[in-house]
Design a protein around this motif. Structure first.
Motif, short mmCIF file in Angstrom:
data_model
loop_
_atom_site.label_atom_id
_atom_site.label_comp_id
_atom_site.label_asym_id
_atom_site.label_seq_id
_atom_site.Cartn_x
_atom_site.Cartn_y
_atom_site.Cartn_z
N LYS A 89 5.37 8.38 0.55
CA LYS A 89 4.15 8.37 -0.24
C LYS A 89 3.05 9.07 0.55
CE LYS A 89 1.11 5.25 -2.81
NZ LYS A 89 0.82 3.82 -3.07
N LEU A 90 2.36 10.00 -0.10
CA LEU A 90 1.26 10.75 0.50
C LEU A 90 0.00 10.46 -0.27
CD1 LEU A 90 3.04 14.23 0.73
CD2 LEU A 90 3.10 12.36 2.40
N GLU A 91 -1.09 10.30 0.46
CA GLU A 91 -2.39 10.12 -0.18
C GLU A 91 -3.14 11.44 -0.10
OE1 GLU A 91 -5.23 6.42 -0.12
OE2 GLU A 91 -5.48 7.54 1.75
N LEU A 92 -3.63 11.90 -1.24
CA LEU A 92 -4.43 13.12 -1.30
C LEU A 92 -5.88 12.70 -1.49
CD1 LEU A 92 -2.14 15.17 -3.71
CD2 LEU A 92 -2.10 15.13 -1.20
N TRP A 123 0.82 -1.21 0.00
CA TRP A 123 0.00 0.00 0.00
C TRP A 123 0.86 1.27 0.00
CZ3 TRP A 123 -3.66 1.32 4.68
CH2 TRP A 123 -4.55 2.33 4.31
N PHE A 124 1.97 1.26 0.71
CA PHE A 124 2.80 2.47 0.83
C PHE A 124 3.87 2.54 -0.26
CE2 PHE A 124 2.07 1.80 5.67
CZ PHE A 124 0.75 2.13 5.53
N SER A 125 4.00 1.52 -1.09
CA SER A 125 5.01 1.50 -2.15
C SER A 125 4.74 2.63 -3.15
CB SER A 125 4.98 0.16 -2.88
OG SER A 125 5.37 -0.87 -2.01
N GLY A 165 6.83 19.50 -11.08
CA GLY A 165 7.69 18.34 -11.21
C GLY A 165 7.60 17.36 -10.05
N VAL A 166 6.55 17.45 -9.24
CA VAL A 166 6.37 16.52 -8.12
C VAL A 166 5.98 15.15 -8.67
CG1 VAL A 166 4.94 16.03 -6.08
CG2 VAL A 166 5.75 18.36 -6.51
N THR A 167 6.54 14.09 -8.10
CA THR A 167 6.24 12.73 -8.55
C THR A 167 4.82 12.35 -8.16
OG1 THR A 167 8.55 12.08 -8.34
CG2 THR A 167 6.90 10.30 -8.38
N ILE A 168 3.99 12.07 -9.15
CA ILE A 168 2.64 11.58 -8.93
C ILE A 168 2.67 10.08 -9.18
CG2 ILE A 168 0.23 11.68 -9.68
CD1 ILE A 168 0.81 14.67 -10.36
N VAL A 169 2.40 9.32 -8.14
CA VAL A 169 2.48 7.86 -8.21
C VAL A 169 1.29 7.30 -8.96
CG1 VAL A 169 2.58 5.73 -6.85
CG2 VAL A 169 3.81 7.77 -6.06
N SER A 170 0.07 7.75 -8.63
CA SER A 170 -1.12 7.30 -9.33
C SER A 170 -2.31 8.18 -8.97
CB SER A 170 -1.44 5.83 -9.03
OG SER A 170 -1.73 5.65 -7.66
N GLY A 171 -3.38 8.00 -9.74
CA GLY A 171 -4.60 8.77 -9.52
C GLY A 171 -4.69 9.92 -10.49
N PRO A 172 -5.83 10.56 -10.49
CA PRO A 172 -6.89 10.43 -9.51
C PRO A 172 -7.80 9.23 -9.77
CG PRO A 172 -7.45 12.17 -11.04
CD PRO A 172 -6.08 11.67 -11.43
N ALA A 189 -12.40 11.34 -4.09
CA ALA A 189 -11.37 11.15 -5.11
C ALA A 189 -10.00 11.11 -4.44
CB ALA A 189 -11.43 12.28 -6.13
N PHE A 190 -9.12 10.26 -4.96
CA PHE A 190 -7.81 10.03 -4.36
C PHE A 190 -6.71 10.12 -5.41
CE2 PHE A 190 -10.86 7.82 -1.78
CZ PHE A 190 -10.40 7.95 -0.49
N ALA A 191 -5.53 10.52 -4.96
CA ALA A 191 -4.30 10.45 -5.76
C ALA A 191 -3.15 10.25 -4.79
CB ALA A 191 -4.11 11.72 -6.58
N TRP A 192 -2.03 9.77 -5.30
CA TRP A 192 -0.87 9.48 -4.46
C TRP A 192 0.37 10.13 -5.07
CZ3 TRP A 192 -4.87 6.45 -5.76
CH2 TRP A 192 -5.66 5.96 -4.72
N ILE A 193 1.16 10.77 -4.22
CA ILE A 193 2.37 11.47 -4.64
C ILE A 193 3.52 11.10 -3.72
CG2 ILE A 193 0.99 13.41 -5.54
CD1 ILE A 193 2.00 15.05 -3.08
N LEU A 194 4.73 11.52 -4.08
CA LEU A 194 5.90 11.37 -3.22
C LEU A 194 6.40 12.75 -2.81
CD1 LEU A 194 7.99 8.61 -5.04
CD2 LEU A 194 6.45 8.33 -3.08
N ASP A 195 6.76 12.89 -1.53
CA ASP A 195 7.41 14.13 -1.09
C ASP A 195 8.90 14.02 -1.43
OD1 ASP A 195 8.81 12.86 1.02
OD2 ASP A 195 7.59 13.78 2.60
N PRO A 196 9.70 15.08 -1.20
CA PRO A 196 11.11 15.03 -1.59
C PRO A 196 11.93 13.94 -0.89
CG PRO A 196 10.47 17.29 -1.12
CD PRO A 196 9.33 16.40 -0.71
N GLU A 197 11.44 13.43 0.23
CA GLU A 197 12.17 12.38 0.94
C GLU A 197 11.65 10.99 0.60
OE1 GLU A 197 12.44 13.26 5.12
OE2 GLU A 197 13.88 14.86 4.72
N GLY A 198 10.77 10.89 -0.40
CA GLY A 198 10.28 9.60 -0.86
C GLY A 198 9.11 9.04 -0.07
#
Length: 134
Positions: free
Chosen positions: A118-121, A65-67, A93-100, A107-116
């Motif tokens: 994973k954040l769920e929006l 889930w957190f990958s 240029g923020v890494t968007i892992v998936s979504g929306p 509605a959900f999307a997942w991104i990475l912060d600069p330290e890697g």
């Protein structure tokens, strides 16, 4: 019986420059930083139609889930305009892992912060049994 009534804060260690990471959250996620360096998120400021709630859940030890993050946590941030925020994040240029993705509760999307991490929006909406997945 005495019981927990909500989440009072989220605290985690930065892996590098704490102030720079806090600034990233301010710049890209709109979190207003207080003098102590953190943000105070107030429920009355959230205008979602779900009445306000915070989800607490545990993942299995082998969960993906957190990958792709290797952090043992993932923070879900409520947002007021997921599409608009994702457009801004892509432009920056923020890494968007998936979504929306749209589910029965928003509605959900997942991104990475600069330290890697994973954040769920999450742009919440009132539960809708008609949209229930599965």
């Amino acid at each position: 019986m005495a019981k927990v009534t909500g989440i009072g804060g989220v605290f985690f260690k930065s892996r590098g420059d704490r102030a720079a990471l806090a600034e990233w959250y301010r710049q890209h996620l709109g979190m207003t930083l207080e003098e102590f360096g953190g943000a105070v998120l107030r429920w009355p400021d959230d205008k979602a139609n779900d009445g306000g709630l915070t989800v607490w859940a545990l993942a299995e030890p082998d969960s993906q889930w957190f990958s792709p993050s290797d952090a043992p946590f993932m923070i879900n941030y409520r947002v007021d305009d997921l599409e608009g925020l994702l457009a801004n994040l892509r432009e920056a240029g923020v890494t968007i892992v998936s979504g929306p993705e749209t589910h029965e509760n928003g509605a959900f999307a997942w991104i990475l912060d600069p330290e890697g991490n994973k954040l769920e929006l999450w742009q919440p909406m009132a539960w809708d049994r008609e949209r229930r997945a599965g």
